[in-house]
Design a protein around this motif. Structure first.
Motif, PDB file in Angstrom:
ATOM      1  N   CYS A  78       0.838  -1.195   0.000  1.00 32.55           N
ATOM      2  CA  CYS A  78       0.000   0.000   0.000  1.00 32.55           C
ATOM      3  C   CYS A  78       0.875   1.248   0.000  1.00 32.55           C
ATOM      4  N   SER A  79       0.237   2.379  -0.182  1.00 28.55           N
ATOM      5  CA  SER A  79       0.934   3.648  -0.337  1.00 28.55           C
ATOM      6  C   SER A  79       1.371   4.264   0.987  1.00 28.55           C
ATOM      7  N   CYS A  80       1.128   3.570   2.100  1.00 29.83           N
ATOM      8  CA  CYS A  80       1.502   4.097   3.411  1.00 29.83           C
ATOM      9  C   CYS A  80       2.976   3.844   3.729  1.00 29.83           C
ATOM     10  N   ASP A  81       3.459   4.529   4.784  1.00 29.58           N
ATOM     11  CA  ASP A  81       4.794   4.265   5.302  1.00 29.58           C
ATOM     12  C   ASP A  81       4.857   2.864   5.885  1.00 29.58           C
ATOM     13  N   PHE A  82       6.092   2.389   6.153  1.00 26.32           N
ATOM     14  CA  PHE A  82       6.275   1.075   6.750  1.00 26.32           C
ATOM     15  C   PHE A  82       5.394   0.926   7.989  1.00 26.32           C
ATOM     16  N   GLY A 114      -3.260  10.257   3.051  1.00 26.88           N
ATOM     17  CA  GLY A 114      -4.676  10.572   2.913  1.00 26.88           C
ATOM     18  C   GLY A 114      -5.460   9.514   2.172  1.00 26.88           C
ATOM     19  N   GLN A 115      -4.991   9.103   1.003  1.00 31.34           N
ATOM     20  CA  GLN A 115      -5.651   8.047   0.239  1.00 31.34           C
ATOM     21  C   GLN A 115      -4.932   6.729   0.475  1.00 31.34           C
ATOM     22  N   CYS A 116      -5.518   5.645  -0.004  1.00 33.02           N
ATOM     23  CA  CYS A 116      -4.933   4.316   0.161  1.00 33.02           C
ATOM     24  C   CYS A 116      -5.040   3.575  -1.162  1.00 33.02           C
ATOM     25  N   THR A 117      -3.908   3.176  -1.687  1.00 26.63           N
ATOM     26  CA  THR A 117      -3.916   2.431  -2.947  1.00 26.63           C
ATOM     27  C   THR A 117      -2.820   1.377  -2.918  1.00 26.63           C
ATOM     28  N   GLY A 118      -2.986   0.315  -3.702  1.00 29.69           N
ATOM     29  CA  GLY A 118      -1.977  -0.730  -3.710  1.00 29.69           C
ATOM     30  C   GLY A 118      -2.518  -2.037  -4.250  1.00 29.69           C
ATOM     31  N   ALA A 119      -1.929  -3.124  -3.772  1.00 27.80           N
ATOM     32  CA  ALA A 119      -2.282  -4.450  -4.268  1.00 27.80           C
ATOM     33  C   ALA A 119      -2.240  -5.459  -3.127  1.00 27.80           C
ATOM     34  N   VAL A 120      -3.051  -6.486  -3.246  1.00 31.22           N
ATOM     35  CA  VAL A 120      -3.027  -7.621  -2.327  1.00 31.22           C
ATOM     36  C   VAL A 120      -3.039  -8.895  -3.153  1.00 31.22           C
ATOM     37  N   GLY A 121      -2.528  -9.964  -2.555  1.00 30.09           N
ATOM     38  CA  GLY A 121      -2.564 -11.240  -3.248  1.00 30.09           C
ATOM     39  C   GLY A 121      -2.353 -12.389  -2.288  1.00 30.09           C
ATOM     40  N   VAL A 161      -5.002 -12.179  -7.035  1.00 31.90           N
ATOM     41  CA  VAL A 161      -4.405 -10.849  -6.880  1.00 31.90           C
ATOM     42  C   VAL A 161      -5.500  -9.816  -7.111  1.00 31.90           C
ATOM     43  N   ALA A 162      -5.354  -8.648  -6.485  1.00 34.99           N
ATOM     44  CA  ALA A 162      -6.272  -7.544  -6.750  1.00 34.99           C
ATOM     45  C   ALA A 162      -5.549  -6.221  -6.519  1.00 34.99           C
ATOM     46  N   THR A 163      -5.871  -5.234  -7.329  1.00 36.40           N
ATOM     47  CA  THR A 163      -5.410  -3.868  -7.087  1.00 36.40           C
ATOM     48  C   THR A 163      -6.577  -3.064  -6.529  1.00 36.40           C
ATOM     49  N   PHE A 164      -6.266  -2.037  -5.725  1.00 34.47           N
ATOM     50  CA  PHE A 164      -7.338  -1.304  -5.051  1.00 34.47           C
ATOM     51  C   PHE A 164      -6.992   0.174  -4.907  1.00 34.47           C
ATOM     52  N   TYR A 165      -8.023   0.973  -4.680  1.00 34.84           N
ATOM     53  CA  TYR A 165      -7.863   2.402  -4.402  1.00 34.84           C
ATOM     54  C   TYR A 165      -9.012   2.854  -3.509  1.00 34.84           C
ATOM     55  N   GLY A 188     -15.182   3.684   2.844  1.00 38.14           N
ATOM     56  CA  GLY A 188     -15.730   3.094   1.637  1.00 38.14           C
ATOM     57  C   GLY A 188     -15.287   3.804   0.371  1.00 38.14           C
ATOM     58  N   GLU A 189     -16.149   3.748  -0.641  1.00 36.50           N
ATOM     59  CA  GLU A 189     -15.908   4.349  -1.957  1.00 36.50           C
ATOM     60  C   GLU A 189     -14.717   3.708  -2.663  1.00 36.50           C
ATOM     61  N   GLY A 190     -14.421   2.453  -2.335  1.00 33.05           N
ATOM     62  CA  GLY A 190     -13.249   1.798  -2.882  1.00 33.05           C
ATOM     63  C   GLY A 190     -13.420   1.308  -4.305  1.00 33.05           C
TER      64      GLY A 190
END
Length: 222
Positions: free
Chosen positions: A16-20, A33-40, A59-63, A71-73
């Motif tokens: 994800c786009s967050c710090d460690f 502020g926002q959250c984006t990335g991938a999970v698998g 796998v999935a990408t998300f925002y 919500g609003e993902g």
């Protein structure tokens, strides 16, 4: 139709786009502020109503424009192009959260994700070594990710971080890593030196199958 019996045990990785460390795990706001990335996840052992899920890679990408609980993902699933129609239908039944209690992983995502982009069937190269804190996902022309151990900025030695969540809903215990991820699909991002974590997971119709102690016994990290 009655709820189906299903089980997934395997290895999970997230970016994800967050710090460690990802402040979301501590009920904080996303770093930027926002959250984006991938999970698998790779299914080492699994089934759904008689359909084997062994070896599946999901796998999935998300925002999310804000913290995920708002919500609003957006989400785009990616599955291997070698799976059977029965496996595809079974995994989408699980991912949908259908027949699953409120507060379990896939049920939560069914509520907070409001924009589902068309799923992609493609070749997926996916390796996860939880204990070594290394992972790699390659989907041609769509997604590239890497996880490596976090390094001490002075000594360059590997720096180990564990996230322990006794009441977690995705995992109970995860290894922290440094992640990079680039998506060229419907959900686009380019992340470097951001949060990644990986864990052994065991999910069923009622959420996580084991408590923290049992999970540690079955999937020791040391």
């Amino acid at each position: 139709m009655a709820a189906r019996d299903w089980s997934i045990e395997g290895r999970y990785v997230e970016y994800c786009s967050c710090d460690f460390g990802c402040p979301c795990e501590s009920m904080g706001e996303p770093t930027h502020g926002q959250c984006t990335g991938a999970v698998g996840f790779i299914v080492d052992k699994g089934h759904c109503a008689g359909v084997s899920l062994d070896g599946m890679k999901v796998v999935a990408t998300f925002y999310f424009p804000r913290a995920i609980h708002h919500g609003e993902g957006h989400l785009q699933p990616i599955l291997e192009d070698t799976i059977t129609d029965e496996q595809k239908e079974a995994i989408f039944y699980i991912l949908s959260g259908e027949d699953q209690p409120v507060g379990t992983m896939f049920q939560i995502f069914s509520v907070i994700v409001e924009h589902f982009h068309d799923p992609v069937l493609a070749r997926i190269d996916f390796d996860v070594d939880v204990k070594k804190r290394k992972a790699r996902i390659e989907v041609p022309d769509l997604l590239r990710t890497r996880s490596e151990p976090i390094r001490n900025p002075v000594t360059d030695k590997e720096h180990r971080i564990l996230t322990v969540l006794p009441d977690g809903w995705v995992f109970h215990e995860a290894e922290g890593a440094a992640g990079s991820a680039k998506s060229m699909g419907a959900v686009k991002f380019d992340l470097s030196g951001r949060h990644s974590s990986m864990a052994y997971v065991a999910w069923g119709p009622n959420g996580l199958k084991y408590d923290l102690d049992e999970s540690r016994r079955r999937f020791p990290l040391t």
